[in-house]
Design an enzyme around this catalytic site. Structure first.
Site, mmCIF file in Angstrom:
data_model
loop_
_atom_site.group_PDB
_atom_site.id
_atom_site.type_symbol
_atom_site.label_atom_id
_atom_site.label_comp_id
_atom_site.label_asym_id
_atom_site.label_seq_id
_atom_site.Cartn_x
_atom_site.Cartn_y
_atom_site.Cartn_z
ATOM 1 N N ARG A 128 -4.859 0.785 0.669
ATOM 2 C CA ARG A 128 -4.084 1.978 0.969
ATOM 3 C C ARG A 128 -5.134 3.096 1.476
ATOM 4 O O ARG A 128 -6.380 3.086 1.316
ATOM 5 C CB ARG A 128 -3.463 2.674 -0.151
ATOM 6 C CG ARG A 128 -2.598 1.493 -0.987
ATOM 7 C CD ARG A 128 -2.072 2.528 -2.322
ATOM 8 N NE ARG A 128 -1.072 1.503 -3.087
ATOM 9 C CZ ARG A 128 -1.345 0.622 -3.694
ATOM 10 N NH1 ARG A 128 -2.449 0.701 -4.402
ATOM 11 N NH2 ARG A 128 -0.423 0.125 -4.663
ATOM 12 N N HIS B 223 -0.716 2.489 6.884
ATOM 13 C CA HIS B 223 0.077 1.800 5.957
ATOM 14 C C HIS B 223 0.388 0.318 6.766
ATOM 15 O O HIS B 223 0.440 -0.533 6.168
ATOM 16 C CB HIS B 223 1.309 2.125 5.408
ATOM 17 C CG HIS B 223 1.700 1.554 4.450
ATOM 18 N ND1 HIS B 223 1.421 1.585 3.133
ATOM 19 C CD2 HIS B 223 3.032 0.745 4.386
ATOM 20 C CE1 HIS B 223 1.970 0.828 2.375
ATOM 21 N NE2 HIS B 223 3.143 0.275 3.135
ATOM 22 N N HIS C 25 0.192 -4.662 -6.674
ATOM 23 C CA HIS C 25 1.227 -4.120 -7.019
ATOM 24 C C HIS C 25 1.731 -4.774 -8.273
ATOM 25 O O HIS C 25 1.367 -5.742 -8.778
ATOM 26 C CB HIS C 25 2.409 -4.975 -5.946
ATOM 27 C CG HIS C 25 2.606 -4.465 -4.656
ATOM 28 N ND1 HIS C 25 2.998 -5.244 -3.514
ATOM 29 C CD2 HIS C 25 2.315 -3.021 -4.086
ATOM 30 C CE1 HIS C 25 2.808 -4.391 -2.547
ATOM 31 N NE2 HIS C 25 2.423 -3.095 -2.853
ATOM 32 N N TYR D 191 6.706 -6.666 1.798
ATOM 33 C CA TYR D 191 5.591 -7.054 2.846
ATOM 34 C C TYR D 191 5.653 -8.421 3.520
ATOM 35 O O TYR D 191 4.708 -9.056 3.912
ATOM 36 C CB TYR D 191 4.291 -6.986 2.271
ATOM 37 C CG TYR D 191 4.118 -5.521 1.770
ATOM 38 C CD1 TYR D 191 3.320 -4.651 2.701
ATOM 39 C CD2 TYR D 191 4.630 -4.927 0.676
ATOM 40 C CE1 TYR D 191 3.305 -3.311 2.475
ATOM 41 C CE2 TYR D 191 4.310 -3.701 0.342
ATOM 42 C CZ TYR D 191 3.479 -2.745 1.194
ATOM 43 O OH TYR D 191 3.528 -1.611 0.921
ATOM 44 N N ARG E 197 -2.075 -2.354 6.423
ATOM 45 C CA ARG E 197 -1.849 -3.030 4.992
ATOM 46 C C ARG E 197 -0.552 -3.912 5.164
ATOM 47 O O ARG E 197 -0.758 -4.930 4.613
ATOM 48 C CB ARG E 197 -1.632 -2.029 3.767
ATOM 49 C CG ARG E 197 -1.243 -2.318 2.567
ATOM 50 C CD ARG E 197 -1.442 -1.223 1.656
ATOM 51 N NE ARG E 197 -0.513 -1.013 0.250
ATOM 52 C CZ ARG E 197 -1.132 -1.772 -0.907
ATOM 53 N NH1 ARG E 197 -2.678 -2.469 -0.703
ATOM 54 N NH2 ARG E 197 -0.484 -1.980 -1.855
ATOM 55 N N LYS F 225 -3.564 3.001 -7.516
ATOM 56 C CA LYS F 225 -2.354 3.957 -8.082
ATOM 57 C C LYS F 225 -2.620 3.843 -9.783
ATOM 58 O O LYS F 225 -2.786 2.799 -10.209
ATOM 59 C CB LYS F 225 -1.024 3.591 -7.512
ATOM 60 C CG LYS F 225 -0.772 3.874 -6.245
ATOM 61 C CD LYS F 225 0.673 3.683 -5.896
ATOM 62 C CE LYS F 225 1.274 4.044 -4.667
ATOM 63 N NZ LYS F 225 2.571 3.982 -4.098
#
Length: 301
Positions: A148, A244, A270, A279, A247, A172
């Site tokens: 990211r 992004h 994730h 994705y 990614r 995150k």
């Protein structure tokens, strides 16, 4: 009344859920939207007074303000999180969000770059400039690791294990993961560190940040966007490209190459494999070839 609960909720998000400051602020902002609604409409409500009908009217209200379905869904997610906290702390005995329906979202897939397009973008970098050497290292790393934009600007030297081909990424919610890094990215990181970064006057507190601006401080996310936009234009690529996109392309190319979806999930960081499935936007030729190769009945008349 609400302020005291917001304070407790904030502490719960920080301590129990280990969320980043940005995530905590986003959740609190969702609750503030609800209290703003009550205030504007002169409705006296405490958290335990709120009913499903109140929340449904609130969602209609924010929809009327022009808020998108995605934003509405995010706010509903925030309300559910808040009432989960309220139940745990016995502030309420009933969860009014239980039957609250979120708007259906279209799953729009972002543009994917072909490997050749990524090479064109990176080749557009002017390596005669010090920032060009840095930018090549940045975009090689982003594509090699599927990072990211926030992860690449916060990448630390102490998190590099280049001798064994890994970097430690803080994602995150401050969750850590180890991600393999390719030899090209390793080479250009070392070139940048040894020829450019070591010449900078590094500002106090930024000694461990890998990628720095000319003032010796970490780069902003906006700066990465701007650098990439200029490179895309220079490379003559007309797709809507953002950091992004690198990614998304990283994940798509992995899956197209036969990588296991669970492995891709781990590399992207994730929590749910459902997120990773976004994705896997594979072209029809690839899907058809896979079916022809593996499905015993495919192609039979």
């Amino acid at each position: 009344m609400w302020d005291a609960h917001k304070k407790g909720y904030k502490a719960w998000l920080q301590l129990e859920k280990s969320l980043s400051e940005n995530s905590v602020e986003a959740y609190l902002h969702d609750i503030e939207k609800l209290t703003d609604y009550f205030e504007v409409n002169a409705m006296s409500r405490t958290p335990e007074d709120v009913k499903l009908a109140d929340l449904e009217h609130f969602i209609k209200w924010i929809h009327g303000l022009g808020m998108t379905a995605t934003s509405q869904a995010r706010i509903i997610s925030g309300l559910r999180s808040f009432y989960k906290y309220c139940l745990l702390e016995q502030i309420t005995s009933v969860d009014p969000t239980l039957l609250l329906e979120a708007p259906k979202l279209k799953r729009l897939l972002p543009d994917t770059l072909a490997f050749e397009e990524i090479e064109r973008i990176i080749a557009a970098i002017d390596l005669s400039l010090p920032e060009g050497v840095r930018n090549k290292a940045i975009f090689e790393t982003m594509y090699s690791c599927g990072l990211r934009v926030s992860e690449v600007v916060n990448l630390k030297i102490s998190c590099l294990y280049l001798d064994v081909g890994f970097v430690k990424v803080i994602g995150k919610g401050d969750k850590q993961r180890l991600v393999p890094i390719g030899s090209d990215a390793v080479k250009h990181i070392n070139i940048y560190r040894n020829s450019i970064r070591n010449q900078l006057n590094i500002a106090a507190g930024f000694e461990d940040f890998l990628f720095l601006n000319r003032r010796g401080k970490s780069l902003s996310r906006v700066m990465i966007f701007m650098i990439l936009k200029a490179l895309v234009k220079k490379a003559g690529i007309e797709k809507n490209v953002s950091p992004h996109t690198f990614r998304h392309s990283f994940a798509t190319h992995l899956v197209e190459g036969g990588a296991d979806l669970k492995a891709v999930q781990e590399m992207l960081g994730h929590e749910s494999i459902t997120t990773t499935e976004i994705y896997t936007h594979l072209d029809r030729d690839y899907l058809r070839a896979t079916l022809q190769q593996y499905h015993p009945a495919f192609g039979k008349v």
